[in-house]
Write a protein that holds these residues in place. Sequence first.
Motif, short mmCIF file in Angstrom:
data_model
loop_
_atom_site.label_atom_id
_atom_site.label_comp_id
_atom_site.label_asym_id
_atom_site.label_seq_id
_atom_site.Cartn_x
_atom_site.Cartn_y
_atom_site.Cartn_z
N ARG A 152 0.84 -1.22 0.00
CA ARG A 152 0.00 0.00 0.00
C ARG A 152 0.86 1.25 0.00
O ARG A 152 0.63 2.20 -0.74
N ASN A 153 1.93 1.24 0.84
CA ASN A 153 2.80 2.41 0.93
C ASN A 153 3.54 2.67 -0.37
O ASN A 153 3.92 3.81 -0.66
N ALA A 154 3.75 1.59 -1.15
CA ALA A 154 4.52 1.74 -2.40
C ALA A 154 3.64 2.15 -3.58
O ALA A 154 4.15 2.38 -4.68
N LEU A 155 2.34 2.22 -3.35
CA LEU A 155 1.44 2.57 -4.46
C LEU A 155 1.72 4.00 -4.95
O LEU A 155 1.84 4.92 -4.14
N ALA A 156 1.80 4.14 -6.27
CA ALA A 156 2.01 5.48 -6.82
C ALA A 156 0.79 6.34 -6.53
O ALA A 156 0.90 7.52 -6.17
N SER A 157 -0.37 5.74 -6.67
CA SER A 157 -1.59 6.49 -6.34
C SER A 157 -2.51 5.59 -5.54
O SER A 157 -2.67 4.40 -5.85
N ASN A 158 -3.06 6.17 -4.46
CA ASN A 158 -3.89 5.38 -3.54
C ASN A 158 -5.35 5.41 -4.01
O ASN A 158 -6.27 5.63 -3.24
N ASP A 159 -5.56 5.17 -5.31
CA ASP A 159 -6.92 5.25 -5.85
C ASP A 159 -7.72 4.00 -5.53
O ASP A 159 -7.17 2.97 -5.13
N GLN A 160 -9.01 4.12 -5.74
CA GLN A 160 -9.94 3.03 -5.38
C GLN A 160 -9.60 1.73 -6.11
O GLN A 160 -9.64 0.66 -5.53
N SER A 161 -9.21 1.83 -7.39
CA SER A 161 -9.00 0.59 -8.14
C SER A 161 -7.70 -0.10 -7.69
O SER A 161 -7.63 -1.32 -7.63
N SER A 162 -6.68 0.64 -7.28
CA SER A 162 -5.46 0.02 -6.74
C SER A 162 -5.78 -0.67 -5.42
O SER A 162 -5.30 -1.78 -5.15
N ARG A 163 -6.57 0.00 -4.59
CA ARG A 163 -6.92 -0.61 -3.30
C ARG A 163 -7.76 -1.87 -3.51
O ARG A 163 -7.62 -2.85 -2.79
N ALA A 164 -8.63 -1.83 -4.52
CA ALA A 164 -9.44 -3.03 -4.83
C ALA A 164 -8.54 -4.18 -5.30
O ALA A 164 -8.73 -5.33 -4.91
N ASP A 165 -7.53 -3.85 -6.13
CA ASP A 165 -6.59 -4.89 -6.59
C ASP A 165 -5.83 -5.51 -5.41
O ASP A 165 -5.63 -6.72 -5.34
N LEU A 166 -5.42 -4.64 -4.48
CA LEU A 166 -4.67 -5.12 -3.31
C LEU A 166 -5.57 -5.99 -2.42
O LEU A 166 -5.14 -7.03 -1.91
N ALA A 167 -6.80 -5.55 -2.24
CA ALA A 167 -7.76 -6.34 -1.45
C ALA A 167 -7.96 -7.72 -2.10
O ALA A 167 -8.01 -8.74 -1.41
#
Length: 332
Positions: A219-234
């Motif tokens: 999560r900390n390494a994400l370039a952008s903390n957008d909803q779709s990145s968080r969904a991918d991580l989840a």
Amino acid sequence: MRVLGVETSCDETGVALYDSDRGILAQKLHSQTALHKEYGGVVPELASRDHIRRLAKLVAIVLGQAGESPDAIAYTAGPGLIGSLLVGAALSQGLAVSLDIPVFGVHHLEAHLLAPLMEIRSPDFPFVALLVSGGHTLLVDVKELGRYRSIGTTLDDAAGEAFDKVATLLGLPYPGGPALAKLAEAGRPGRFSLPRPLTTRPGLDFSFSGLKTAVLYARNALASNDQSSRADLARDFEQAMVETLVCKCERALTATGHDRLVVAGGVAANRRLREALTDHCRETGVSVYFPSVELCTDNGVMVAFAGAKRLIEGLPVRPLSVRARWPIDELS
Ligand code: KG4
Ligand code: ZN
């Protein structure tokens, strides 16, 4: 035989009247989610106070709706939050005295693992049980009713606790498990490389803290903390959890030689876990059993059912003092 079940081990006040011939006659469940939300987790002192506020009313409603009185009362005696458990035990024992009926304590995890026996398609003994909840992650060799041997446990966080903590990392509201599963629905798998803890060396134990830390770093390494990145991580976190749990179930089935698997506890409500275990068991010739989704998380029905089972099978029933910690092996 009609048994009144009383569940107050954590943050659900659950009451049910169960008839061994006719099934559930009435039930009520009050969740304290709203009460604990602003603290991001269960506050024990608030939980016990709220059980006091709710429990007597819920019992009156359940008995009123059923229009019948119980032959015995079963309450959750542990493991759980001591103050919350005491509320259920005290009310149950007082009510039993006034109705002049037997009262006894039930083990919360036994209630969880017997819940699938209420379904039409129900398992015979023996079986392996995977108990995955907010407080526990256990593999149990269930030889018969009342004979349990714990064969695997978590070295740190429980599976549900890991879901809840990762949900917090992803900015989701409490309680996190169901919210994380919902977010993961929108995610694409395979973007993040997360560990499957303790799967590369032998053994039946679990450890989820490293996986949680891996999610934090990702999560900390994400370039952008957008909803779709968080969904991918989840999605990738959920996948790592599911694969880890499937791997350990497979090992437990091999170690015991059983060909039946029971999955219970709050995390058993997770759709992807249910699907993955169903597919895996189909391929390997194992029969898998889950409680209905409503009976995965804490409720009074499973306590009433476990109590009725114990009475019918002639197993020891006693008005136990409550216990915050209580290994399931001690029931044997
Ligand atoms: O069995 P339970 O109601 O309470 C305990 O005895 O601990 O389990 C609650 C746990 C929580 O950690 C919750 O986040 C998790 O079960 N849970 C889920 C899902 N539904 C509940 N975790 C993942 N996916 C779900 N759908
Ligand atoms: Zn539980």
